[in-house]
Design a protein around this motif. Structure first.
Motif: not given
Length: 65
Positions: A5-19
């Motif tokens: 989803a485009n949920n900002p919380m999910i996007i932040a978690q995905v970004r943290d995981f990727v980094m």
């Protein structure tokens, strides 16, 4: 972990995981290979590196690398 989803919380978690995955890799090539295993890809654009989903290529977020 897959983008749903485009949920900002999910996007932040995905970004943290990727980094955090980036910190575990010795090269950008290894990082991209690992991300593909999780269903993500990297695309270079004029705005920077964009994380996308596989196989559909939906943009998830821009990464500051």
């Amino acid at each position: 972990m897959h983008f749903t989803a485009n949920n900002p919380m999910i996007i932040a978690q995905v970004r943290d995981f990727v980094m955090s995955e980036r910190k575990s890799c010795v090269s950008d090539r290894e990082w991209q290979h690992r991300l593909k295993g999780y269903g993500y890809d990297l695309r270079k654009t004029a705005a920077g590196t964009v994380l996308t989903t596989l196989p559909h290529g939906r943009d998830v977020c821009t990464l500051a690398i």
